[in-house]
Scaffold this active site. Structure first.
Site, short mmCIF file in Angstrom:
data_model
loop_
_atom_site.label_atom_id
_atom_site.label_comp_id
_atom_site.label_asym_id
_atom_site.label_seq_id
_atom_site.Cartn_x
_atom_site.Cartn_y
_atom_site.Cartn_z
N THR A 233 44.46 -19.93 23.61
CA THR A 233 44.16 -18.83 23.51
C THR A 233 45.20 -17.75 22.68
O THR A 233 46.07 -17.61 23.08
CB THR A 233 43.80 -17.98 24.80
OG1 THR A 233 42.98 -16.58 24.68
CG2 THR A 233 44.83 -18.30 25.74
N SER A 234 44.60 -16.72 22.13
CA SER A 234 45.31 -15.81 21.10
C SER A 234 45.70 -14.56 22.04
O SER A 234 46.65 -13.68 21.67
CB SER A 234 44.69 -15.18 20.06
OG SER A 234 43.13 -14.58 20.40
N HIS B 65 33.21 -16.14 30.59
CA HIS B 65 32.58 -15.31 29.37
C HIS B 65 31.09 -16.15 29.18
O HIS B 65 30.55 -15.80 28.25
CB HIS B 65 33.32 -15.33 28.19
CG HIS B 65 34.62 -14.57 27.90
ND1 HIS B 65 35.54 -14.54 27.17
CD2 HIS B 65 34.81 -13.80 28.95
CE1 HIS B 65 36.52 -13.61 27.05
NE2 HIS B 65 36.32 -13.28 28.20
N GLN C 278 37.58 -19.05 28.71
CA GLN C 278 36.87 -18.01 27.88
C GLN C 278 35.62 -18.56 27.13
O GLN C 278 35.05 -17.94 26.42
CB GLN C 278 37.88 -17.38 27.13
CG GLN C 278 38.90 -16.70 27.85
CD GLN C 278 40.21 -16.09 27.18
OE1 GLN C 278 39.90 -15.14 26.55
NE2 GLN C 278 41.07 -17.00 26.90
N ASN C 279 35.83 -20.01 26.99
CA ASN C 279 34.86 -20.81 26.05
C ASN C 279 33.52 -20.92 26.79
O ASN C 279 33.33 -21.04 27.93
CB ASN C 279 35.28 -22.13 25.67
CG ASN C 279 36.71 -22.02 25.10
OD1 ASN C 279 36.94 -21.01 24.60
ND2 ASN C 279 37.39 -23.20 25.01
P1 OAD Z 1 40.96 -16.68 19.53
O1 OAD Z 1 40.06 -17.46 18.28
O2 OAD Z 1 41.18 -15.47 19.40
O3 OAD Z 1 42.34 -17.64 19.63
C1 OAD Z 1 42.33 -19.10 19.48
C2 OAD Z 1 43.73 -19.50 19.69
O4 OAD Z 1 43.96 -20.88 19.81
C3 OAD Z 1 44.67 -18.94 18.54
O5 OAD Z 1 45.84 -18.44 19.26
C4 OAD Z 1 45.09 -20.34 17.64
O6 OAD Z 1 46.29 -20.22 17.28
C5 OAD Z 1 44.86 -21.28 18.80
N1 OAD Z 1 44.48 -22.66 18.26
C6 OAD Z 1 43.59 -22.81 17.12
N2 OAD Z 1 43.51 -24.35 16.99
C7 OAD Z 1 44.31 -24.77 18.01
C8 OAD Z 1 44.69 -26.10 18.22
N3 OAD Z 1 44.46 -27.33 17.53
N4 OAD Z 1 45.22 -26.39 19.45
C9 OAD Z 1 45.89 -25.31 20.27
N5 OAD Z 1 45.60 -24.27 19.96
C10 OAD Z 1 44.93 -23.79 18.80
O7 OAD Z 1 40.20 -17.39 20.85
P2 OAD Z 1 40.06 -17.01 22.35
O8 OAD Z 1 41.67 -16.27 22.83
O9 OAD Z 1 39.69 -17.90 23.08
O10 OAD Z 1 34.99 -13.49 23.91
O11 OAD Z 1 39.31 -15.69 22.15
C11 OAD Z 1 39.01 -14.89 23.48
C12 OAD Z 1 37.74 -14.27 23.49
O12 OAD Z 1 37.39 -13.51 22.54
C13 OAD Z 1 36.59 -15.26 23.31
O13 OAD Z 1 36.18 -15.96 24.67
C14 OAD Z 1 35.32 -14.51 22.98
C15 OAD Z 1 36.21 -13.64 21.67
O14 OAD Z 1 35.57 -12.57 21.30
C16 OAD Z 1 33.83 -13.07 23.96
O15 OAD Z 1 32.97 -13.56 23.22
C17 OAD Z 1 33.64 -11.99 25.14
#
Ligand code: OAD
Length: 242
Positions: free
Chosen positions: A184-185, A116, A98-99
């Site tokens: 991913t959250s 994405h 998603q990155n």
């Molecule tokens: P989020 O910011 O929603 O979630 C990031 C996740 O990574 C969280 O669950 C954190 O707990 C976890 N995290 C943080 N630091 C970490 C580490 N050092 N090691 C392991 N895990 C860690 O990001 P995404 O789930 O990627 O879409 O968000 C999904 C989409 O929402 C993105 O691609 C973007 C956004 O809006 C679009 O722009 C279309």
């Protein structure tokens, strides 16, 4: 009966999110502030936000793109471990990310789908062509294809738009033996729903590797929590040793 990841050597699909790049210095989307680099997500990641204030949105992504040139933004141990898995696993390993950053590729992975979009690409809203993009965009930038001024936008999927590569992704999900979701959250669909799709349609083993439990945690067979740079290399080493 479900496959054990340790005894299987079938295809692997790995979904990654912002958490895998957090230790490389790139902010996640849903930090405690609820803002993405000081902006509301809907202002900088939606077609409506772009229509309202294109200059702000272009400046925002110009900033994200420029950040990628900083020396301290490098792939971390988790990105590198996934590249090693792809090299050494006997069956296909596909990363669905998603990155929009290029850290998987910089870490050595070759089989990567950016569902994405990508920061280092632009798309012309007039001719629909996609271009490599390493420079700032603004309302004066001409399209390298059709020359129309101001028609280029970041090649990034915004809220309300359809993610890329969905047919390839669902086909890989339905034939994999192991599904890993890393950093991913699980708040954004369709990616958040991949694990449910797999559980309903396949026998694949599913594992969540994240800093903390995601909203989909109860759907996974196995959950491992900690920083990605720590837990991902350990998990990959165990897979390759088995
Ligand atoms: P989020 O910011 O929603 O979630 C990031 C996740 O990574 C969280 O669950 C954190 O707990 C976890 N995290 C943080 N630091 C970490 C580490 N050092 N090691 C392991 N895990 C860690 O990001 P995404 O789930 O990627 O879409 O968000 C999904 C989409 O929402 C993105 O691609 C973007 C956004 O809006 C679009 O722009 C279309």
């Amino acid at each position: 009966m479900e496959e054990s990841p340790k005894s299987s050597s079938g295809p692997i699909v790995i979904l990654t999110g912002a958490g895998i790049s957090a230790e490389s210095g790139i902010s996640t989307f849903r930090g405690s502030s609820g803002l993405w680099e000081n902006h509301r997500i809907e202002d900088v990641a939606s077609p409506e936000g772009f229509a309202r204030n294109p200059e702000l949105v272009q400046r925002f992504y110009n900033g994200r793109r420029n950040q990628l040139t900083l020396e301290n933004i490098q792939p971390n141990a988790a990105h590198k471990a996934l590249a090693k898995l792809e090299q050494e696993w006997p069956e296909p390993v596909l990363i669905v990310t998603q990155n929009i950053d290029p850290l998987h590729e910089r870490g050595g992975s070759k089989n990567v789908l950016h569902m994405h979009g990508e920061l280092l690409k632009s798309r012309c809203q007039a001719c629909e062509k996609v271009f490599d993009c390493n420079e700032d965009l603004n309302s004066q930038t001409p399209c390298p294809g059709c020359q129309q001024m101001g028609s280029l936008r970041p090649h990034v999927v915004w809220f309300g738009e359809t993610p890329l590569f969905l047919p390839e992704i669902f086909s890989a999900l339905e034939t994999c033996s192991l599904f890993m979701a890393i950093g991913t959250s699980s708040n954004v669909y369709p990616a958040a729903g991949f694990v449910e799709h797999i559980r309903m349609n396949t026998m694949a083993h599913t594992v969540e590797l994240n800093l903390e439990p995601s909203s989909m945690r109860s759907n996974f067979h196995e959950c491992i929590y900690g920083p990605a740079s720590d837990i991902v290399p350990t998990y990959v080493d165990e897979l390759l040793k088995a």
